[in-house]
Design an enzyme around this catalytic site. Structure first.
Site, PDB file in Angstrom:
ATOM      1  N   HIS A  55       0.815  -1.225   0.000  1.00 37.70           N
ATOM      2  CA  HIS A  55       0.000   0.000   0.000  1.00 37.70           C
ATOM      3  C   HIS A  55       0.852   1.280   0.000  1.00 37.70           C
ATOM      4  CE1 HIS A  55      -3.125  -2.849   1.139  1.00 37.70           C
ATOM      5  NE2 HIS A  55      -2.461  -3.171   2.236  1.00 37.70           N
ATOM      6  N   SER A  78       1.540  -0.420  -5.420  1.00 38.44           N
ATOM      7  CA  SER A  78       0.627  -0.665  -4.307  1.00 38.44           C
ATOM      8  C   SER A  78       0.163  -2.108  -4.370  1.00 38.44           C
ATOM      9  CB  SER A  78      -0.577   0.273  -4.411  1.00 38.44           C
ATOM     10  OG  SER A  78      -0.764   0.963  -3.207  1.00 38.44           O
ATOM     11  N   SER A  83      -5.739   1.535  -2.301  1.00 36.10           N
ATOM     12  CA  SER A  83      -5.048   1.897  -1.053  1.00 36.10           C
ATOM     13  C   SER A  83      -3.999   3.000  -1.199  1.00 36.10           C
ATOM     14  CB  SER A  83      -4.388   0.649  -0.447  1.00 36.10           C
ATOM     15  OG  SER A  83      -3.379   0.158  -1.311  1.00 36.10           O
ATOM     16  N   ASP A 143       3.281  -7.543   0.279  1.00 37.28           N
ATOM     17  CA  ASP A 143       2.163  -7.469   1.220  1.00 37.28           C
ATOM     18  C   ASP A 143       0.974  -8.156   0.568  1.00 37.28           C
ATOM     19  OD1 ASP A 143       0.021  -6.874   2.846  1.00 37.28           O
ATOM     20  OD2 ASP A 143       0.470  -4.739   3.030  1.00 37.28           O
ATOM     21  N   GLU A 205       4.534  -9.173   4.481  1.00 35.76           N
ATOM     22  CA  GLU A 205       3.908  -8.335   5.491  1.00 35.76           C
ATOM     23  C   GLU A 205       2.711  -8.967   6.200  1.00 35.76           C
ATOM     24  OE1 GLU A 205       4.779  -5.268   6.447  1.00 35.76           O
ATOM     25  OE2 GLU A 205       2.968  -4.343   7.247  1.00 35.76           O
ATOM     26  N   ASN A 230       4.879 -10.956   9.205  1.00 32.01           N
ATOM     27  CA  ASN A 230       3.601 -10.884   9.919  1.00 32.01           C
ATOM     28  C   ASN A 230       3.696 -11.500  11.306  1.00 32.01           C
ATOM     29  OD1 ASN A 230       0.576 -10.414   9.871  1.00 32.01           O
ATOM     30  ND2 ASN A 230       0.634 -12.607  10.279  1.00 32.01           N
ATOM     31  N   LYS A 235       4.645  -7.265  14.956  1.00 32.78           N
ATOM     32  CA  LYS A 235       3.816  -6.971  13.785  1.00 32.78           C
ATOM     33  C   LYS A 235       2.377  -7.399  14.059  1.00 32.78           C
ATOM     34  CE  LYS A 235       1.924  -6.837   9.646  1.00 32.78           C
ATOM     35  NZ  LYS A 235       0.531  -7.282   9.419  1.00 32.78           N
ATOM     36  N   ASP A 239       0.107  -4.232  14.677  1.00 27.31           N
ATOM     37  CA  ASP A 239      -0.499  -3.695  13.446  1.00 27.31           C
ATOM     38  C   ASP A 239      -1.894  -4.292  13.237  1.00 27.31           C
ATOM     39  OD1 ASP A 239      -1.194  -4.157  10.626  1.00 27.31           O
ATOM     40  OD2 ASP A 239       0.785  -3.512  10.025  1.00 27.31           O
ATOM     41  N   ASN A 240      -1.979  -5.617  13.186  1.00 28.52           N
ATOM     42  CA  ASN A 240      -3.255  -6.262  12.885  1.00 28.52           C
ATOM     43  C   ASN A 240      -4.302  -5.884  13.934  1.00 28.52           C
ATOM     44  OD1 ASN A 240      -1.096  -7.502  11.560  1.00 28.52           O
ATOM     45  ND2 ASN A 240      -2.149  -9.454  11.332  1.00 28.52           N
ATOM     46  N   CYS A 244      -5.901  -1.926  13.317  1.00 26.55           N
ATOM     47  CA  CYS A 244      -7.310  -2.027  12.907  1.00 26.55           C
ATOM     48  C   CYS A 244      -8.231  -1.381  13.935  1.00 26.55           C
ATOM     49  CB  CYS A 244      -7.700  -3.483  12.666  1.00 26.55           C
ATOM     50  SG  CYS A 244      -6.920  -4.175  11.174  1.00 26.55           S
ATOM     51  N   HIS A 350      -7.477  -9.124   3.719  1.00 29.67           N
ATOM     52  CA  HIS A 350      -6.601  -8.661   2.633  1.00 29.67           C
ATOM     53  C   HIS A 350      -7.260  -8.683   1.260  1.00 29.67           C
ATOM     54  CE1 HIS A 350      -2.746  -7.483   0.988  1.00 29.67           C
ATOM     55  NE2 HIS A 350      -3.011  -8.292  -0.017  1.00 29.67           N
ATOM     56  N   HIS A 403      -3.509   2.231   8.638  1.00 31.50           N
ATOM     57  CA  HIS A 403      -3.040   2.354  10.020  1.00 31.50           C
ATOM     58  C   HIS A 403      -2.180   3.596  10.189  1.00 31.50           C
ATOM     59  CE1 HIS A 403      -4.589  -1.560  10.258  1.00 31.50           C
ATOM     60  NE2 HIS A 403      -3.495  -2.275  10.421  1.00 31.50           N
ATOM     61  N   SER A 411       5.784  -2.463  12.304  1.00 31.87           N
ATOM     62  CA  SER A 411       5.744  -3.401  11.171  1.00 31.87           C
ATOM     63  C   SER A 411       6.927  -3.180  10.246  1.00 31.87           C
ATOM     64  CB  SER A 411       4.452  -3.196  10.375  1.00 31.87           C
ATOM     65  OG  SER A 411       3.347  -3.240  11.229  1.00 31.87           O
ATOM     66  N   GLN A 415      10.146  -5.195   8.748  1.00 34.35           N
ATOM     67  CA  GLN A 415      10.386  -5.359   7.312  1.00 34.35           C
ATOM     68  C   GLN A 415      11.842  -5.016   6.963  1.00 34.35           C
ATOM     69  OE1 GLN A 415       9.141  -6.569   4.684  1.00 34.35           O
ATOM     70  NE2 GLN A 415       6.916  -6.564   4.790  1.00 34.35           N
TER      71      GLN A 415
HETATM   72  P1  NAI Z   1      -6.074 -14.577  11.907  1.00 39.70           P
HETATM   73  O1  NAI Z   1      -5.811 -15.903  11.319  1.00 39.70           O
HETATM   74  O2  NAI Z   1      -5.437 -14.168  13.179  1.00 39.70           O
HETATM   75  O3  NAI Z   1      -7.661 -14.357  12.099  1.00 39.70           O
HETATM   76  C1  NAI Z   1      -8.634 -14.754  11.199  1.00 39.70           C
HETATM   77  C2  NAI Z   1      -9.748 -15.421  12.016  1.00 39.70           C
HETATM   78  O4  NAI Z   1     -10.872 -15.687  11.170  1.00 39.70           O
HETATM   79  C3  NAI Z   1      -9.314 -16.764  12.613  1.00 39.70           C
HETATM   80  O5  NAI Z   1      -9.469 -16.745  14.020  1.00 39.70           O
HETATM   81  C4  NAI Z   1     -10.233 -17.778  11.941  1.00 39.70           C
HETATM   82  O6  NAI Z   1     -10.583 -18.837  12.803  1.00 39.70           O
HETATM   83  C5  NAI Z   1     -11.435 -16.921  11.577  1.00 39.70           C
HETATM   84  N1  NAI Z   1     -12.238 -17.480  10.492  1.00 39.70           N
HETATM   85  C6  NAI Z   1     -11.831 -18.176   9.396  1.00 39.70           C
HETATM   86  N2  NAI Z   1     -12.891 -18.542   8.654  1.00 39.70           N
HETATM   87  C7  NAI Z   1     -13.992 -18.055   9.278  1.00 39.70           C
HETATM   88  C8  NAI Z   1     -15.386 -18.112   8.994  1.00 39.70           C
HETATM   89  N3  NAI Z   1     -15.858 -18.761   7.921  1.00 39.70           N
HETATM   90  N4  NAI Z   1     -16.237 -17.489   9.850  1.00 39.70           N
HETATM   91  C9  NAI Z   1     -15.776 -16.859  10.958  1.00 39.70           C
HETATM   92  N5  NAI Z   1     -14.455 -16.778  11.285  1.00 39.70           N
HETATM   93  C10 NAI Z   1     -13.584 -17.376  10.447  1.00 39.70           C
HETATM   94  O7  NAI Z   1      -5.700 -13.516  10.754  1.00 39.70           O
HETATM   95  P2  NAI Z   1      -5.497 -11.935  10.958  1.00 39.70           P
HETATM   96  O8  NAI Z   1      -4.078 -11.642  11.213  1.00 39.70           O
HETATM   97  O9  NAI Z   1      -6.538 -11.440  11.877  1.00 39.70           O
HETATM   98  O10 NAI Z   1      -5.780 -11.430   9.462  1.00 39.70           O
HETATM   99  C11 NAI Z   1      -7.074 -11.510   8.878  1.00 39.70           C
HETATM  100  C12 NAI Z   1      -7.030 -10.898   7.468  1.00 39.70           C
HETATM  101  O11 NAI Z   1      -6.761  -9.496   7.576  1.00 39.70           O
HETATM  102  C13 NAI Z   1      -5.931 -11.450   6.574  1.00 39.70           C
HETATM  103  O12 NAI Z   1      -6.413 -11.443   5.242  1.00 39.70           O
HETATM  104  C14 NAI Z   1      -4.827 -10.426   6.721  1.00 39.70           C
HETATM  105  O13 NAI Z   1      -3.928 -10.466   5.639  1.00 39.70           O
HETATM  106  C15 NAI Z   1      -5.618  -9.154   6.783  1.00 39.70           C
HETATM  107  N6  NAI Z   1      -4.996  -7.987   7.419  1.00 39.70           N
HETATM  108  C16 NAI Z   1      -5.529  -6.775   7.067  1.00 39.70           C
HETATM  109  C17 NAI Z   1      -5.050  -5.620   7.615  1.00 39.70           C
HETATM  110  C18 NAI Z   1      -5.622  -4.307   7.205  1.00 39.70           C
HETATM  111  O14 NAI Z   1      -5.061  -3.277   7.544  1.00 39.70           O
HETATM  112  N7  NAI Z   1      -6.715  -4.256   6.482  1.00 39.70           N
HETATM  113  C19 NAI Z   1      -3.967  -5.634   8.617  1.00 39.70           C
HETATM  114  C20 NAI Z   1      -3.508  -6.960   8.963  1.00 39.70           C
HETATM  115  C21 NAI Z   1      -4.024  -8.086   8.378  1.00 39.70           C
END
Ligand code: NAI
Length: 482
Positions: A55, A78, A83, A143, A205, A230, A235, A239-240, A244, A350, A403, A411, A415
C-alpha cells in the site's frame, strides 16, 4: 497521470503535501528512523534492488526512504487498487530533492482507483528493472504476496512452455493475470525464470501473504527464501490488532458518518484483526457480535464480553457487518438479501473474496449507485438499500488512510530488518519460510518505548537466573504466545 517517465502516479502537484505528511510521519515512526540512523553509514542494502508491493501510503513512503538510506534501489507498486494515497505516491516520485517539474525520486507505479489491468501492469513495472543483468529485482518486499505470485506463476508457465488460456480464468482478476503472463511468454519465454534466478528472498507483510508462502513451501514450489514478517510479535499483535482498532472505525466514519453507538455490529473472525475491530466498534458504543470457526478464538471473544453467534442468527438484525477472516465466501449474496435497510457491509481482510460481490451484482433487478468513490448503495427492486464499502476490498485503506504511523513503525522496522537479514546473509537462509529471531522482535519493541514514556524494569542477575533468561533477553521461549 504522468507518462514517459519511469513512474506513474495520479498527480505530481500533490508532492509537497505528501512531503509535509511524510515529515510529520517520520517523528511518529521512531523505530524505523532509529534503524535508519543505525545503518545509514554501513549501507547494508547497497546493491539491493528491492521491488515493493505494499500500500503506497505516507507510512510506506517513510519505509521506502529508509530502504534507500540503507543503500537500496527501489521500485514500488501498491498491493491494492484503492489503497494508494496519491500525495504520498507523488512525493516518492518527486523525491526530497526534486520538484514536480523535475522529479528525481523513485520509480513508483500507484494511484488510488486503479483498474485490475492497471494494478497488474503496475506490479509488472515494479518487478521490471531496466538495464540490469536479469531485468528484475534481487529482493521483494511483499504485502499479500501478489509480486511473489506473479514471479512464481511466470516461472511455472515458462517451464510448462505456455500459460493457460484466458478462457480458463476463474474470475476477472485471474483473467488479467493470465493475459499478462500470456503476453510476457510471447515476448520473452524466460522473463520470469531469469528474473527469479537472482532473487535472494522476499519479506512478507501480512497473514494472507504468509499463508500463500507456507502453501508453496509445503508444495515444494517456493523459489527463494522468505521471511514471514507478519508473525513477528511486534507486527501481528500490534499492526493487525491496534492498527485495525484505529483504522476500522476511521474507514466507516469517513465512508458513512453513521453513528456507531447503539448499533449492532457483527465482526466475522476473532483473530488479530477481528480483536482490534471488535474493540474499535465497542469503543464507539456499538453492541458487538462475533462469528468464529475456531473454538479458541470463539472462547476468547466470549471471555472478552462479546456474544458469539452465527451469521444466520444476526444477518437480519445487525446494522454493520465487517469481515476479518482472510477466508473466502463469508458473506454471500443470499445473506445480503436478508439484511436490513441501510445496513453497512465492509471487509478489512486482505482480499475481496470475503464478500460475494459477484453474487450481489447478479441479483435480479439490483441497482448499484456511487455515493462517492469507494461508497456504493445497492438497491433491491423493493427499495431496500445496502451500503457497501470499497467494493468489498479492505475498507480501512480504501475509505480511510490505513493504520497510523506509530504502529506501522513497528511493522516496517521488522520489514527493514528482514530485508537486511535476507540480503546480507543469504547463506543463513536456504529456501524456506522463516520468522525473525526473538531478540530482533524485542529490539523493535524497545525502539518504541521512549516515545511513549515507557520505563522498563531491569532484571537483577539472580532474578534472571531464577526464571532462566539472560538479563538482556530474549525473555520468552519461542512458543510463548503473548
Ligand atoms: P487470523 O488468522 O489471526 O484471524 C482470522 C480469524 O478468522 C481466525 O481466528 C479464523 O478462525 C477466523 N475465520 C476463518 N474462517 C472463518 C469463517 N468462515 N467465519 C468466521 N471466522 C472465520 O488472521 P489476521 O491476522 O486477523 O488477518 C485476517 C485478514 O486481515 C488477513 O487477510 C490479513 O492479511 C488481513 N490484514 C488486514 C489488515 C488491514 O489493515 N486491512 C492488517 C492486517 C491483516
Amino acid at each position: 497521470s504522468t507518462t514517459g517517465q519511469d513512474f506513474k502516479v495520479a498527480d505530481l502537484s500533490l508532492a509537497s503535501f505528501g512531503r509535509k505528511e511524510i515529515t510529520l510521519a517520520e517523528h511518529e515512526m521512531p523505530g524505523l528512523m532509529a534503524i535508519r540512523r543505525e545503518y545509514a553509514a554501513d549501507k547494508p542494502l547497497a546493491g539491493a534492488r528491492v521491488t515493493g508491493s505494499l500500500h503506497m501510503t505516507v507510512q510506506t513512503a517513510v519505509l521506502i526512504e529508509t530502504l534507500v538510506a540503507l543503500g537500496a534501489e527501489v521500485r514500488w507498486a501498491s498491493c491494492n487498487i484503492f489503497s494508494t494515497q496519491d500525495h504520498a505516491a507523488a512525493a516518492i516520485a518527486v523525491g526530497p530533492e526534486g520538484t514536480a517539474d523535475n522529479p528525481q525520486g523513485i520509480p513508483v507505479f500507484a494511484w488510488k482507483g486503479e483498474t485490475l489491468e492497471e494494478y497488474w501492469w503496475c506490479t509488472e513495472q515494479a518487478l521490471t528493472w531496466p538495464n540490469t543483468p536479469t531485468g528484475g529485482p534481487n529482493m521483494i518486499l511483499d504485502d499479500g504476496g501478489d509480486a511473489t505470485l506473479l514471479v512464481h506463476k511466470g516461472v511455472e508457465y515458462e517451464k510448462a512452455g505456455a500459460a493457460p488460456s484466458v478462457d480458463t480464468a476463474e474470475n476477472d482478476e485471474h483473467r488479467v493475470i493470465l493475459q499478462l503472463l500470456n503476453r510476457t511468454l510471447s515476448e520473452n519465454a524466460q522473463k520470469w525464470t531469469q528474473l527469479a534466478s537472482e532473487i535472494r528472498g522476499v519479506t512478507e507483510e501480512t497473514t494472507t501473504g504468509v499463508h500463500r508462502l507456507y502453501e508453496m513451501q509445503q508444495a515444494g514450489s517456493l523459489l527463494f527464501p522468505a521471511i514471514n514478517v507478519n508473525d513477528s510479535v511486534t507486527k501481528s499483535k500490534f499492526d493487525n490488532k491496534y492498527g485495525c482498532r484505529h483504522s476500522l472505525v476511521d474507514g466507516i466514519n469517513r465512508a458513512t458518518d453513521v453513528l456507531i453507538g447503539g448499533k449492532v455490529a457483527l465482526v466475522c473472525g476473532y483473530g488479530d484483526v477481528g480483536k482490534g475491530c471488535a474493540e474499535s466498534l465497542r469503543g464507539q458504543g456499538a453492541r458487538v457480535l462475533i462469528t468464529e470457526v475456531d473454538p479458541i478464538c470463539a472462547l476468547q471473544a466470549a471471555m472478552d464480553g462479546y456474544q458469539v453467534v452465527t451469521l444466520d442468527d444476526a444477518v437480519e438484525t445487525a446494522d454493520i457487518f465487517v469481515t476479518t477472516t482472510g477466508n473466502k465466501d463469508i458473506i454471500m449474496a443470499s445473506d445480503m438479501a436478508k439484511m436490513k435497510h441501510q445496513a453497512i457491509v465492509g471487509n478489512i481482510g486482505h482480499f475481496d473474496n470475503e464478500i460475494d460481490m459477484a453474487g450481489l451484482a447478479a441479483i435480479d433487478g439490483i441497482v448499484k449507485d456511487e455515493v462517492k468513490p469507494q461508497v456504493h448503495t445497492w438497491t433491491w427492486p423493493d427499495g431496500k438499500i445496502l451500503i457497501v464499502l470499497s467494493e468489498g476490498r479492505l475498507l480501512n485503506l480504501g475509505n480511510a488512510t490505513g493504520h497510523p504511523s506509530f504502529v506501522m513503525s513497528n511493522s516496517f522496522a521488522n520489514q527493514t530488518i528482514a530485508q537486511i537479514e535476507l540480503f546480507t546473509k543469504p547463506e543463513s537462509y536456504p529456501t524456506d519460510v522463516y520468522v525473525l529471531p526473538k531478540h530482533l522482535d524485542e529490539k523493535v519493541a524497545r525502539l518504541h518505548l521512549d516515545a511513549l514514556g515507557v520505563k522498563l524494569t531491569t532484571l537483577r542477575p539472580e532474578q534472571a537466573a531464577y526464571i532462566g533468561v539472560p538479563v538482556e533477553g530474549p525473555y520468552k521461549p519461542d512458543h510463548y504466545r503473548y
